[in-house]
Structures are given as structure tokens and as C-alpha cells.
Design a protein around this motif. Structure first.
Motif, PDB file in Angstrom:
ATOM      1  N   ASP A 187       0.870  -1.196   0.000  1.00 52.66           N
ATOM      2  CA  ASP A 187       0.000   0.000   0.000  1.00 52.66           C
ATOM      3  C   ASP A 187       0.897   1.233   0.000  1.00 52.66           C
ATOM      4  O   ASP A 187       2.113   1.132   0.223  1.00 52.66           O
ATOM      5  N   THR A 188       0.278   2.392  -0.196  1.00 61.92           N
ATOM      6  CA  THR A 188       1.056   3.636  -0.259  1.00 61.92           C
ATOM      7  C   THR A 188       1.532   4.027   1.148  1.00 61.92           C
ATOM      8  O   THR A 188       0.887   3.691   2.144  1.00 61.92           O
ATOM      9  N   PRO A 189       2.643   4.743   1.227  1.00 65.07           N
ATOM     10  CA  PRO A 189       3.162   5.101   2.555  1.00 65.07           C
ATOM     11  C   PRO A 189       2.347   6.213   3.223  1.00 65.07           C
ATOM     12  O   PRO A 189       1.965   7.173   2.556  1.00 65.07           O
ATOM     13  N   GLY A 207       6.845   8.589  -2.713  1.00 61.90           N
ATOM     14  CA  GLY A 207       6.629   7.624  -3.800  1.00 61.90           C
ATOM     15  C   GLY A 207       6.723   6.185  -3.334  1.00 61.90           C
ATOM     16  O   GLY A 207       7.115   5.902  -2.206  1.00 61.90           O
ATOM     17  N   GLY A 208       6.328   5.296  -4.248  1.00 66.05           N
ATOM     18  CA  GLY A 208       6.519   3.866  -4.038  1.00 66.05           C
ATOM     19  C   GLY A 208       5.486   3.242  -3.133  1.00 66.05           C
ATOM     20  O   GLY A 208       4.594   3.913  -2.615  1.00 66.05           O
ATOM     21  N   MET A 209       5.618   1.947  -2.970  1.00 60.95           N
ATOM     22  CA  MET A 209       4.688   1.169  -2.160  1.00 60.95           C
ATOM     23  C   MET A 209       5.448   0.502  -1.013  1.00 60.95           C
ATOM     24  O   MET A 209       6.638   0.222  -1.119  1.00 60.95           O
ATOM     25  N   PRO A 262       1.886  -4.979   6.815  1.00 59.75           N
ATOM     26  CA  PRO A 262       2.335  -5.873   7.880  1.00 59.75           C
ATOM     27  C   PRO A 262       1.544  -7.192   7.966  1.00 59.75           C
ATOM     28  O   PRO A 262       2.141  -8.242   8.215  1.00 59.75           O
ATOM     29  N   GLU A 263       0.189  -7.121   7.755  1.00 56.66           N
ATOM     30  CA  GLU A 263      -0.616  -8.325   8.057  1.00 56.66           C
ATOM     31  C   GLU A 263      -0.170  -9.581   7.295  1.00 56.66           C
ATOM     32  O   GLU A 263       0.012 -10.632   7.929  1.00 56.66           O
ATOM     33  N   PRO A 264       0.017  -9.518   5.965  1.00 56.63           N
ATOM     34  CA  PRO A 264       0.381 -10.758   5.267  1.00 56.63           C
ATOM     35  C   PRO A 264       1.685 -11.360   5.796  1.00 56.63           C
ATOM     36  O   PRO A 264       1.824 -12.581   5.895  1.00 56.63           O
ATOM     37  N   VAL A 318       9.392  -2.648   3.902  1.00 63.72           N
ATOM     38  CA  VAL A 318       8.280  -3.246   4.643  1.00 63.72           C
ATOM     39  C   VAL A 318       7.847  -2.296   5.765  1.00 63.72           C
ATOM     40  O   VAL A 318       8.642  -1.493   6.259  1.00 63.72           O
ATOM     41  N   ASP A 319       6.589  -2.412   6.132  1.00 62.31           N
ATOM     42  CA  ASP A 319       6.042  -1.629   7.248  1.00 62.31           C
ATOM     43  C   ASP A 319       6.951  -1.826   8.478  1.00 62.31           C
ATOM     44  O   ASP A 319       7.330  -2.961   8.818  1.00 62.31           O
ATOM     45  N   GLU A 320       7.276  -0.732   9.126  1.00 59.22           N
ATOM     46  CA  GLU A 320       8.226  -0.736  10.244  1.00 59.22           C
ATOM     47  C   GLU A 320       7.835  -1.713  11.362  1.00 59.22           C
ATOM     48  O   GLU A 320       8.685  -2.235  12.084  1.00 59.22           O
TER      49      GLU A 320
END
Ligand code: SAM
Length: 242
Positions: free
Chosen positions: A51-53, A58-60, A64-66, A117-119
Motif C-alpha cells: 500500500d502507499t506510505p 513515492g513507491g509502495m 504488515p498483516e500478510p 516493509v512496514d516498520e
């Protein structure tokens, strides 16, 4: 040793793991590798993994969930294996770290993609973060292959000759000495006489000195931490003086 690799691109590993040393280690039952597609654990019909930050830019970012669901489904609620996030921000992979990792029976590797990846994956799921160098790859897959390779060749029984890794570059804090094989002369380029002499003690001495010389020339930083004998130090002093 068992490796669990969490990735969005499992097919990337096919060639690397189906050749040479890793293939033989798997066939011999010394190593097993399970590839887990993070997308299979993404909730929802569309199995969205990024998902977007927040905050824009920019970028994706990988959600975290998956990643949490994938790792928890495979390793269980209280995993005791190291869960390593591949990241350019991690501690730099060295031969010493590879040796530490080779003592674990199981290792999990999480491969990031996109802008990372999400922090919260780093904070609450990963137990370690490894970088394979001060540059940015497009994804963690190649880094995971590197970890599997360096750890696998350290496992007992993987390389034909026991102890074959002890003289590798970095194993003892130095770069390896130059190696030669037959023929003794090729286009007039010769092999150092001492290696053909059959004098084992002289060969050992020559190799040690060449290892020191090479490290001094190319990676003097390694000499600061390498375990050195008095004879080694004397040899290095002679190099400095020439
Ligand atoms: N924006 C991130 C940053 O600056 O830290 C870099 C993201 S990178 C394009 C995408 C993924 O590649 C990372 O999440 C990580 O899994 C992997 N990666 C990139 N460089 C790496 C390195 N030097 N070592 C290990 N993994 C790396």
C-alpha cells in the motif's frame, strides 16, 4: 538446518537452489528449504500485499498483516528460530555472523520488496535484520540466497573436505592466500616454486605470509582484528619497511 523463506517471488529461488552445493546439501538431507509466498497469507479477495506510505512519498510499502500471518502460520505462535528481515539497514553480514547462524537448526528469512516493509515487521516480528552490503537491492530475495549459501557451506558434511572453510577468506580474519592448480606453467606463467616443492612446512609458511600480504595490501582494516602471532607481526613489520 531448515530455512523458511518468506517472499513475494518464490520462483526467483528455483535456479539458485537447484544447482551445485545447495542442491547436494538438500539431496543429502543436510538442509531443507521451504519457500512461502507471502501473497498466500494476504487477507481479502485481492490478496493485497502493499500500500502507499503514510505521510506521502513515492513507491509502495509491504503491508504488515500478510507478513505476520505468514510467519505465524509457518513458525507457530512462539517461534524460537531467528526471524531475519533482509534490509539495507541491518547489521552487515560477515563470516562471523554466518557461523553464528549455522549453529541454529532453523532460520526464517523475510524478503522485502518495493520501498520496503512496514516498520512494525521490524519492531514486533523480526528478531534480527541483516544487510548483505552498503547498496540497495530491488528486493530481499538475492540477499536471502546469499544467507542460505554462506550458512549452508559452513554446515558439517556439506563440503567434501572437513575444515575446507577454515582457510577461506574471512574465516580466520584474513584474506585467503593465492591458489593454483595444474598445469605448473601456462603461456610462460608459472606457479610459485614452493608449492611444487612438496615441503609441507614451507608451503604452510608461504601461505600464511601470502595471506598476510594480501590482507595488508587489500584490506588492511581486517588486520586490526585478526588474531596474529609474533611471527605474523614481524612479517607485517617487514612489509611496512619495504
Ligand atoms: N527504502 C528502503 C531503504 O532505504 O531502506 C530500501 C527498500 S529496497 C528497494 C527493497 C527490499 O530489498 C528491502 O526491503 C530489503 O528486503 C531488500 N534489500 C535491499 N537492499 C538490501 C541489502 N543491502 N541487504 C539486504 N536486503 C536488501
Amino acid at each position: 538446518m531448515h530455512f523458511d523463506i518468506f517472499t513475494l517471488f518464490p520462483a526467483m529461488f528455483d535456479g539458485v537452489f537447484s544447482e551445485s552445493i545447495i542442491k547436494r546439501a538438500v539431496e543429502a538431507g543436510l538442509v531443507s528449504i521451504a519457500l512461502h509466498n507471502i501473497r498466500d497469507y494476504a487477507p481479502g479477495k485481492h490478496r493485497v500485499t502493499d500500500d502507499t506510505p503514510y505521510g506521502g512519498g513515492g513507491g509502495m510499502i509491504m503491508k504488515p498483516e500478510p507478513i505476520f500471518y505468514a510467519v505465524e502460520a509457518v513458525l507457530g505462535p512462539q517461534p524460537d528460530a531467528p526471524i531475519i528481515l533482509l534490509s539495507p539497514q541491518g547489521r552487515l553480514l560477515t563470516q562471523r555472523i554466518a557461523r553464528e547462524l549455522s549453529k541454529h537448526p532453523r532460520i526464517a528469512l523475510i524478503c522485502g520488496r518495493y520501498e520496503g516493509v512496514d516498520e512494525r515487521v521490524r519492531q514486533y516480528l523480526a528478531t534480527d535484520e541483516l544487510s548483505i552490503g552498503d547498496y540497495v537491492l530491488s528486493g530481499g530475495e538475492i540477499a536471502a540466497m546469499v544467507v542460505v549459501d554462506v550458512v549452508t557451506r559452513l554446515l558439517p558434511g556439506v563440503l567434501g573436505e572437513p575444515g575446507a572453510t577454515f582457510e577461506d577468506s574471512h574465516a580466520m580474519g584474513l584474506l585467503e592466500y593465492p591458489q593454483y592448480t595444474r598445469p605448473p606453467e601456462f603461456r610462460g606463467y608459472t606457479v610459485p616454486e614452493v608449492l611444487l616443492s612438496g615441503n609441507h612446512a614451507e608451503i604452510v609458511r608461504w601461505r600464511r605470509q601470502e595471506s598476510l600480504r594480501r590482507t595488508w595490501q587489500r584490506r588492511p582494516d581486517l588486520l586490526e582484528k585478526a588474531p596474529l602471532s609474533e611471527a605474523d607481526r614481524a612479517f607485517l613489520r617487514r612489509l611496512e619497511e619495504t
